[in-house]
Design a protein around this motif. Structure first.
Motif, PDB file in Angstrom:
ATOM      1  N   ASN A  13      16.768  27.268 -75.802  1.00 23.57           N
ATOM      2  CA  ASN A  13      16.463  28.410 -74.755  1.00 23.57           C
ATOM      3  C   ASN A  13      15.030  29.081 -74.470  1.00 23.57           C
ATOM      4  O   ASN A  13      15.168  30.215 -73.920  1.00 23.57           O
ATOM      5  CB  ASN A  13      17.125  28.524 -73.912  1.00 23.57           C
ATOM      6  CG  ASN A  13      18.153  29.815 -74.991  1.00 23.57           C
ATOM      7  OD1 ASN A  13      18.753  29.730 -75.378  1.00 23.57           O
ATOM      8  ND2 ASN A  13      19.190  30.573 -73.665  1.00 23.57           N
ATOM      9  N   ARG A  14      15.097  29.583 -75.856  1.00 22.67           N
ATOM     10  CA  ARG A  14      13.663  30.499 -76.021  1.00 22.67           C
ATOM     11  C   ARG A  14      13.154  30.921 -74.745  1.00 22.67           C
ATOM     12  O   ARG A  14      12.871  32.214 -74.494  1.00 22.67           O
ATOM     13  CB  ARG A  14      12.390  30.303 -76.834  1.00 22.67           C
ATOM     14  CG  ARG A  14      11.942  31.057 -77.955  1.00 22.67           C
ATOM     15  CD  ARG A  14      11.378  31.124 -78.636  1.00 22.67           C
ATOM     16  NE  ARG A  14      10.966  32.523 -79.923  1.00 22.67           N
ATOM     17  CZ  ARG A  14      11.085  32.082 -81.372  1.00 22.67           C
ATOM     18  NH1 ARG A  14      11.115  31.384 -81.405  1.00 22.67           N
ATOM     19  NH2 ARG A  14      10.636  33.665 -81.413  1.00 22.67           N
ATOM     20  N   ASP A  15      13.143  30.178 -73.990  1.00 14.19           N
ATOM     21  CA  ASP A  15      11.360  30.365 -73.189  1.00 14.19           C
ATOM     22  C   ASP A  15      12.478  30.728 -71.970  1.00 14.19           C
ATOM     23  O   ASP A  15      11.716  31.315 -70.855  1.00 14.19           O
ATOM     24  CB  ASP A  15      10.851  29.268 -72.732  1.00 14.19           C
ATOM     25  CG  ASP A  15      11.646  28.259 -72.119  1.00 14.19           C
ATOM     26  OD1 ASP A  15      12.701  27.581 -72.417  1.00 14.19           O
ATOM     27  OD2 ASP A  15      10.858  26.904 -71.616  1.00 14.19           O
ATOM     28  N   ARG A  16      13.248  30.864 -72.439  1.00 12.08           N
ATOM     29  CA  ARG A  16      14.905  31.125 -70.571  1.00 12.08           C
ATOM     30  C   ARG A  16      14.846  32.162 -70.982  1.00 12.08           C
ATOM     31  O   ARG A  16      16.122  33.032 -70.361  1.00 12.08           O
ATOM     32  CB  ARG A  16      15.587  29.967 -70.218  1.00 12.08           C
ATOM     33  CG  ARG A  16      14.818  29.226 -69.481  1.00 12.08           C
ATOM     34  CD  ARG A  16      16.017  27.946 -69.077  1.00 12.08           C
ATOM     35  NE  ARG A  16      16.500  27.635 -69.629  1.00 12.08           N
ATOM     36  CZ  ARG A  16      17.044  27.024 -70.700  1.00 12.08           C
ATOM     37  NH1 ARG A  16      15.919  26.022 -70.913  1.00 12.08           N
ATOM     38  NH2 ARG A  16      17.901  27.243 -71.940  1.00 12.08           N
ATOM     39  N   LEU A  17      14.920  33.704 -71.904  1.00 15.97           N
ATOM     40  CA  LEU A  17      15.849  34.479 -72.750  1.00 15.97           C
ATOM     41  C   LEU A  17      15.794  35.534 -71.598  1.00 15.97           C
ATOM     42  O   LEU A  17      16.344  36.402 -71.863  1.00 15.97           O
ATOM     43  CB  LEU A  17      15.815  34.718 -73.592  1.00 15.97           C
ATOM     44  CG  LEU A  17      16.466  33.826 -75.181  1.00 15.97           C
ATOM     45  CD1 LEU A  17      16.257  34.276 -76.409  1.00 15.97           C
ATOM     46  CD2 LEU A  17      17.733  33.332 -74.759  1.00 15.97           C
ATOM     47  N   GLN A  18      14.022  36.025 -71.073  1.00 16.78           N
ATOM     48  CA  GLN A  18      13.752  36.315 -70.212  1.00 16.78           C
ATOM     49  C   GLN A  18      13.239  36.102 -69.474  1.00 16.78           C
ATOM     50  O   GLN A  18      12.098  35.519 -69.434  1.00 16.78           O
ATOM     51  CB  GLN A  18      12.950  38.299 -70.980  1.00 16.78           C
ATOM     52  CG  GLN A  18      13.307  38.764 -72.188  1.00 16.78           C
ATOM     53  CD  GLN A  18      13.008  39.257 -73.014  1.00 16.78           C
ATOM     54  OE1 GLN A  18      12.542  40.344 -72.141  1.00 16.78           O
ATOM     55  NE2 GLN A  18      12.332  39.165 -73.875  1.00 16.78           N
ATOM     56  N   SER A  19      13.264  37.050 -68.160  1.00 13.57           N
ATOM     57  CA  SER A  19      12.173  36.205 -66.895  1.00 13.57           C
ATOM     58  C   SER A  19      10.788  36.750 -67.077  1.00 13.57           C
ATOM     59  O   SER A  19      10.212  35.912 -66.042  1.00 13.57           O
ATOM     60  CB  SER A  19      12.785  37.077 -65.660  1.00 13.57           C
ATOM     61  OG  SER A  19      12.492  38.709 -65.958  1.00 13.57           O
ATOM     62  N   ASN A  20      10.283  36.975 -68.123  1.00 10.10           N
ATOM     63  CA  ASN A  20       8.919  37.551 -68.057  1.00 10.10           C
ATOM     64  C   ASN A  20       8.527  35.908 -68.439  1.00 10.10           C
ATOM     65  O   ASN A  20       7.421  35.950 -68.792  1.00 10.10           O
ATOM     66  CB  ASN A  20       8.477  38.731 -68.221  1.00 10.10           C
ATOM     67  CG  ASN A  20       9.177  38.701 -69.880  1.00 10.10           C
ATOM     68  OD1 ASN A  20       9.851  38.157 -70.661  1.00 10.10           O
ATOM     69  ND2 ASN A  20       9.261  40.636 -69.878  1.00 10.10           N
ATOM     70  N   GLY A  21       9.002  35.344 -69.621  1.00 11.22           N
ATOM     71  CA  GLY A  21       9.273  34.190 -70.084  1.00 11.22           C
ATOM     72  C   GLY A  21       8.881  34.647 -71.907  1.00 11.22           C
ATOM     73  O   GLY A  21       8.489  33.776 -72.240  1.00 11.22           O
ATOM     74  N   THR A  24      21.609  34.727 -72.797  1.00  8.50           N
ATOM     75  CA  THR A  24      22.271  33.922 -74.605  1.00  8.50           C
ATOM     76  C   THR A  24      21.555  33.580 -74.970  1.00  8.50           C
ATOM     77  O   THR A  24      21.322  31.982 -74.564  1.00  8.50           O
ATOM     78  CB  THR A  24      24.379  34.059 -74.730  1.00  8.50           C
ATOM     79  OG1 THR A  24      24.622  35.327 -73.538  1.00  8.50           O
ATOM     80  CG2 THR A  24      24.129  34.043 -76.004  1.00  8.50           C
ATOM     81  N   PRO A  25      20.883  34.086 -76.250  1.00 10.90           N
ATOM     82  CA  PRO A  25      20.411  32.770 -77.328  1.00 10.90           C
ATOM     83  C   PRO A  25      20.860  32.031 -77.055  1.00 10.90           C
ATOM     84  O   PRO A  25      22.362  31.691 -77.842  1.00 10.90           O
ATOM     85  CB  PRO A  25      19.956  33.238 -78.468  1.00 10.90           C
ATOM     86  CG  PRO A  25      20.015  35.267 -78.190  1.00 10.90           C
ATOM     87  CD  PRO A  25      20.905  35.137 -76.934  1.00 10.90           C
ATOM     88  N   GLN A  26      20.596  30.491 -77.585  1.00 13.54           N
ATOM     89  CA  GLN A  26      21.272  29.239 -77.549  1.00 13.54           C
ATOM     90  C   GLN A  26      21.042  28.302 -78.823  1.00 13.54           C
ATOM     91  O   GLN A  26      19.582  28.445 -78.836  1.00 13.54           O
ATOM     92  CB  GLN A  26      21.359  28.874 -75.981  1.00 13.54           C
ATOM     93  CG  GLN A  26      22.132  28.974 -75.302  1.00 13.54           C
ATOM     94  CD  GLN A  26      21.983  27.681 -74.467  1.00 13.54           C
ATOM     95  OE1 GLN A  26      21.184  27.085 -73.340  1.00 13.54           O
ATOM     96  NE2 GLN A  26      22.783  28.176 -73.317  1.00 13.54           N
ATOM     97  N   LEU A  27      20.891  28.477 -80.034  1.00 11.58           N
ATOM     98  CA  LEU A  27      20.744  27.735 -80.906  1.00 11.58           C
ATOM     99  C   LEU A  27      21.216  26.459 -81.513  1.00 11.58           C
ATOM    100  O   LEU A  27      22.867  25.999 -81.330  1.00 11.58           O
ATOM    101  CB  LEU A  27      20.915  28.536 -82.456  1.00 11.58           C
ATOM    102  CG  LEU A  27      20.840  30.146 -82.623  1.00 11.58           C
ATOM    103  CD1 LEU A  27      20.751  30.978 -83.016  1.00 11.58           C
ATOM    104  CD2 LEU A  27      18.808  30.209 -82.003  1.00 11.58           C
ATOM    105  N   ILE A  28      20.125  25.500 -81.467  1.00  4.69           N
ATOM    106  CA  ILE A  28      21.125  24.505 -82.266  1.00  4.69           C
ATOM    107  C   ILE A  28      20.565  24.422 -83.880  1.00  4.69           C
ATOM    108  O   ILE A  28      19.614  24.024 -84.267  1.00  4.69           O
ATOM    109  CB  ILE A  28      20.196  23.309 -81.636  1.00  4.69           C
ATOM    110  CG1 ILE A  28      20.597  23.369 -80.318  1.00  4.69           C
ATOM    111  CG2 ILE A  28      20.860  21.831 -82.032  1.00  4.69           C
ATOM    112  CD1 ILE A  28      21.549  22.914 -79.481  1.00  4.69           C
TER     113      ILE A  28
END
Length: 137
Positions: free
Chosen positions: A26-34, A66-70
């Motif tokens: 979800n890296r691109d969704r962590l912050q509203s500004n991308g 929250t950062p999600q790591l796979i």
């Protein structure tokens, strides 16, 4: 007069090759500004380098998610990774940091899982916010 030697302070630089055993989901969704992990540039003046003080602007932003790591279960997990001026640390490394330099870091627990869907290791996003007990402002 004492014969004790003065121990010099050392600086350790943690570098990363970008070869992690995990990927963001979800890296691109962590912050509203991308901006991903990126820092909120408008909130504080920025030093020219990661080693310049004050380092206060490197606080963990208020993420939308929250950062999600796979994790790749076939690759060995390390205790510390450097990513974009932040650290990702294992619980073991977090314990060491908290023991030897208490209150010097702020943390955010990441959501983790292995690529097969099983629960992943406990990993913390970490930012150094103080040095030797003296806050950087």
């Amino acid at each position: 007069m004492s014969n004790a030697k003065v121990k010099l302070e050392e600086i350790y630089i943690v570098c990363s090759s970008g070869d992690y055993n995990w990927e963001f989901s979800n890296r691109d969704r962590l912050q509203s500004n991308g901006r991903g992990l990126g820092l909120n540039y408008g909130e504080a003046s920025w030093p020219a380098s990661m080693l310049d003080l004050p380092r206060g602007p490197w606080r963990i932003p208020n993420y939308v998610e929250t950062p999600q790591l796979i994790f790749d279960e076939k690759r060995k997990m390390k205790d510390i990774y450097s990513v974009e001026y932040f650290l990702f640390v294992s619980s073991k490394m977090k314990g060491l940091l908290d023991q030897f330099v208490p209150k010097s870091c702020e943390y955010m627990l990441c959501d983790t899982e292995f690529s097969d869907g099983k629960r992943g290791p406990e990993i913390w996003l970490c930012s150094v916010i103080e040095s030797c007990g003296a806050p950087w402002t």
